[in-house]
Design a protein around this motif. Sequence first.
Motif, PDB file in Angstrom:
ATOM      1  N   GLN A 134       5.040  10.401  -3.643  1.00  0.00           N
ATOM      2  CA  GLN A 134       4.648   9.338  -4.560  1.00  0.00           C
ATOM      3  C   GLN A 134       3.176   8.967  -4.355  1.00  0.00           C
ATOM      4  OE1 GLN A 134       8.008   6.848  -4.638  1.00  0.00           O
ATOM      5  NE2 GLN A 134       7.113   5.339  -6.035  1.00  0.00           N
ATOM      6  N   ILE A 135       2.759   8.960  -3.115  1.00  0.00           N
ATOM      7  CA  ILE A 135       1.352   8.688  -2.812  1.00  0.00           C
ATOM      8  C   ILE A 135       0.465   9.752  -3.452  1.00  0.00           C
ATOM      9  CG2 ILE A 135      -0.365   8.593  -0.966  1.00  0.00           C
ATOM     10  CD1 ILE A 135       1.787   7.375   0.839  1.00  0.00           C
ATOM     11  N   VAL A 136       0.885  11.009  -3.304  1.00  0.00           N
ATOM     12  CA  VAL A 136       0.109  12.106  -3.862  1.00  0.00           C
ATOM     13  C   VAL A 136       0.047  12.007  -5.384  1.00  0.00           C
ATOM     14  CG1 VAL A 136       0.081  14.608  -4.222  1.00  0.00           C
ATOM     15  CG2 VAL A 136       0.510  13.675  -1.950  1.00  0.00           C
ATOM     16  N   ARG A 137       1.158  11.686  -5.994  1.00  0.00           N
ATOM     17  CA  ARG A 137       1.172  11.551  -7.453  1.00  0.00           C
ATOM     18  C   ARG A 137       0.252  10.428  -7.906  1.00  0.00           C
ATOM     19  NH1 ARG A 137       7.133  13.646  -8.849  1.00  0.00           N
ATOM     20  NH2 ARG A 137       8.017  11.939  -7.662  1.00  0.00           N
ATOM     21  N   LEU A 138       0.244   9.364  -7.133  1.00  0.00           N
ATOM     22  CA  LEU A 138      -0.626   8.241  -7.461  1.00  0.00           C
ATOM     23  C   LEU A 138      -2.091   8.647  -7.325  1.00  0.00           C
ATOM     24  CD1 LEU A 138      -0.986   5.245  -8.090  1.00  0.00           C
ATOM     25  CD2 LEU A 138      -0.785   4.785  -5.641  1.00  0.00           C
ATOM     26  N   LEU A 139      -2.406   9.309  -6.222  1.00  0.00           N
ATOM     27  CA  LEU A 139      -3.786   9.712  -5.979  1.00  0.00           C
ATOM     28  C   LEU A 139      -4.270  10.743  -6.999  1.00  0.00           C
ATOM     29  CD1 LEU A 139      -3.990   9.857  -2.104  1.00  0.00           C
ATOM     30  CD2 LEU A 139      -5.113   8.275  -3.658  1.00  0.00           C
ATOM     31  N   ALA A 140      -3.344  11.499  -7.552  1.00  0.00           N
ATOM     32  CA  ALA A 140      -3.720  12.496  -8.553  1.00  0.00           C
ATOM     33  C   ALA A 140      -4.305  11.841  -9.794  1.00  0.00           C
ATOM     34  CB  ALA A 140      -2.506  13.340  -8.923  1.00  0.00           C
ATOM     35  N   GLU A 141      -3.972  10.584  -9.962  1.00  0.00           N
ATOM     36  CA  GLU A 141      -4.474   9.865 -11.146  1.00  0.00           C
ATOM     37  C   GLU A 141      -5.667   8.992 -10.813  1.00  0.00           C
ATOM     38  OE1 GLU A 141      -1.100   7.718 -12.468  1.00  0.00           O
ATOM     39  OE2 GLU A 141      -0.108   9.465 -13.361  1.00  0.00           O
ATOM     40  N   LEU A 142      -6.053   8.989  -9.553  1.00  0.00           N
ATOM     41  CA  LEU A 142      -7.173   8.157  -9.125  1.00  0.00           C
ATOM     42  C   LEU A 142      -8.183   9.006  -8.361  1.00  0.00           C
ATOM     43  CD1 LEU A 142      -5.034   5.174  -7.795  1.00  0.00           C
ATOM     44  CD2 LEU A 142      -6.233   5.290  -9.975  1.00  0.00           C
ATOM     45  N   PRO A 143      -9.066   9.689  -9.069  1.00  0.00           N
ATOM     46  CA  PRO A 143     -10.028  10.587  -8.427  1.00  0.00           C
ATOM     47  C   PRO A 143     -10.918   9.878  -7.413  1.00  0.00           C
ATOM     48  CG  PRO A 143     -10.026  10.854 -10.820  1.00  0.00           C
ATOM     49  CD  PRO A 143      -9.221   9.633 -10.526  1.00  0.00           C
ATOM     50  N   ASP A 144     -11.106   8.575  -7.597  1.00  0.00           N
ATOM     51  CA  ASP A 144     -11.969   7.851  -6.676  1.00  0.00           C
ATOM     52  C   ASP A 144     -11.231   7.384  -5.433  1.00  0.00           C
ATOM     53  OD1 ASP A 144     -14.035   8.211  -8.420  1.00  0.00           O
ATOM     54  OD2 ASP A 144     -13.784   6.275  -9.407  1.00  0.00           O
ATOM     55  N   GLY A 145      -9.949   7.663  -5.363  1.00  0.00           N
ATOM     56  CA  GLY A 145      -9.175   7.279  -4.195  1.00  0.00           C
ATOM     57  C   GLY A 145      -8.702   5.849  -4.256  1.00  0.00           C
ATOM     58  N   ILE A 146      -7.987   5.481  -3.209  1.00  0.00           N
ATOM     59  CA  ILE A 146      -7.412   4.150  -3.180  1.00  0.00           C
ATOM     60  C   ILE A 146      -7.327   3.681  -1.734  1.00  0.00           C
ATOM     61  CG2 ILE A 146      -5.025   4.887  -2.935  1.00  0.00           C
ATOM     62  CD1 ILE A 146      -4.217   2.721  -4.914  1.00  0.00           C
ATOM     63  N   ALA A 147      -7.341   2.374  -1.559  1.00  0.00           N
ATOM     64  CA  ALA A 147      -7.200   1.808  -0.219  1.00  0.00           C
ATOM     65  C   ALA A 147      -5.728   1.702   0.139  1.00  0.00           C
ATOM     66  CB  ALA A 147      -7.850   0.439  -0.155  1.00  0.00           C
ATOM     67  N   CYS A 148      -5.465   1.809   1.410  1.00  0.00           N
ATOM     68  CA  CYS A 148      -4.087   1.784   1.922  1.00  0.00           C
ATOM     69  C   CYS A 148      -3.317   0.588   1.394  1.00  0.00           C
ATOM     70  CB  CYS A 148      -4.126   1.759   3.441  1.00  0.00           C
ATOM     71  SG  CYS A 148      -2.518   1.670   4.240  1.00  0.00           S
ATOM     72  N   GLY A 149      -3.943  -0.570   1.446  1.00  0.00           N
ATOM     73  CA  GLY A 149      -3.255  -1.795   1.070  1.00  0.00           C
ATOM     74  C   GLY A 149      -2.963  -1.913  -0.409  1.00  0.00           C
ATOM     75  N   GLU A 150      -3.629  -1.112  -1.203  1.00  0.00           N
ATOM     76  CA  GLU A 150      -3.439  -1.209  -2.649  1.00  0.00           C
ATOM     77  C   GLU A 150      -2.321  -0.300  -3.155  1.00  0.00           C
ATOM     78  OE1 GLU A 150      -7.346  -0.257  -3.757  1.00  0.00           O
ATOM     79  OE2 GLU A 150      -8.150  -2.235  -3.238  1.00  0.00           O
ATOM     80  N   ILE A 151      -1.749   0.438  -2.226  1.00  0.00           N
ATOM     81  CA  ILE A 151      -0.641   1.302  -2.608  1.00  0.00           C
ATOM     82  C   ILE A 151       0.646   0.500  -2.570  1.00  0.00           C
ATOM     83  CG2 ILE A 151       0.596   3.421  -2.083  1.00  0.00           C
ATOM     84  CD1 ILE A 151      -1.866   4.440  -0.665  1.00  0.00           C
ATOM     85  N   ASP A 152       1.268   0.407  -3.712  1.00  0.00           N
ATOM     86  CA  ASP A 152       2.484  -0.402  -3.817  1.00  0.00           C
ATOM     87  C   ASP A 152       3.714   0.461  -3.572  1.00  0.00           C
ATOM     88  OD1 ASP A 152       4.076  -2.608  -4.308  1.00  0.00           O
ATOM     89  OD2 ASP A 152       4.302  -2.079  -6.424  1.00  0.00           O
ATOM     90  N   LEU A 153       4.303   0.290  -2.413  1.00  0.00           N
ATOM     91  CA  LEU A 153       5.466   1.086  -2.045  1.00  0.00           C
ATOM     92  C   LEU A 153       6.430   0.235  -1.236  1.00  0.00           C
ATOM     93  CD1 LEU A 153       3.881   4.481  -1.006  1.00  0.00           C
ATOM     94  CD2 LEU A 153       5.341   4.046  -2.966  1.00  0.00           C
ATOM     95  N   PRO A 154       7.720   0.571  -1.301  1.00  0.00           N
ATOM     96  CA  PRO A 154       8.720  -0.240  -0.612  1.00  0.00           C
ATOM     97  C   PRO A 154       8.800   0.030   0.879  1.00  0.00           C
ATOM     98  CG  PRO A 154       9.777   1.567  -1.726  1.00  0.00           C
ATOM     99  CD  PRO A 154       8.317   1.677  -2.035  1.00  0.00           C
TER     100      PRO A 154
END
Lengths: 104, 104
Positions: B31-51
Amino acid sequence: MSTSKALPQPEREEIRIETVLQALGEPVRLQIVRLLAELPDGIACGEIDLPVTASTRAHHLRILREAGVLSTHTEGTKRISSLRRDDLDCLYPGLLSGVLAAPR
Amino acid sequence: MSTSKALPQPEREEIRIETVLQALGEPVRLQIVRLLAELPDGIACGEIDLPVTASTRAHHLRILREAGVLSTHTEGTKRISSLRRDDLDCLYPGLLSGVLAAPR
DNA sequence: CGAATAGTTCGACGCTTATCGTACTACGAT
DNA sequence: ATCGTAGTACGATAAGCGTCGAACTATTCG
């Protein structure tokens, strides 16, 4: 007479990417897949040369079959396993070729 | 001042397919990988919404980074992770697109 | 400095899994 | 029917993994 029965396996629509990737992410299983990729006609369990016992080999084949990676049918006392290339290529185009492109 | 240090990760030649597949074969990580695939600029750990808790998230990010799937650099107190698409496409052409083609 | 924010590390817990040996089933040949 | 071959199923064991909470590090801001 030579019977030929297919073993239970998921339909194409039932195959899940997480299960497939988990199945492929094990060294012994990946080696089996790489071997099967070169043998379109499939191979019998006993003919797979790997540093594990027969029961472990059967276990890995089962995991791969239940994940939808390979298909197995019975021919006499042998069980022939072969890659479900069509289904995998249809569901995840490029995945298999990408995996197989990896250096040994 | 805003420092920007990269965290240790394998060189392209050091990436191994078994490790990559094992990393991808876990639902949360996929799920993280799928999310990052849509965000070429990357994302911060805390901004990843996961259970899962923050520590579990950090754990999964580490696994993915050490497998060579993603790259992380520090920006202030944040750590930005992004997909190593170039390296993966080069090593295993088609793998990533195949995985991402899978239905959610 | 001290406090707040972002994230990691560590130890512990429970669940899953890879492996093996043995026992079992299915088929073919004698 | 008996034996041999091919493979699976089961139970046990040991190792690995995902998860969490608490303690820790690092950076920014007041």
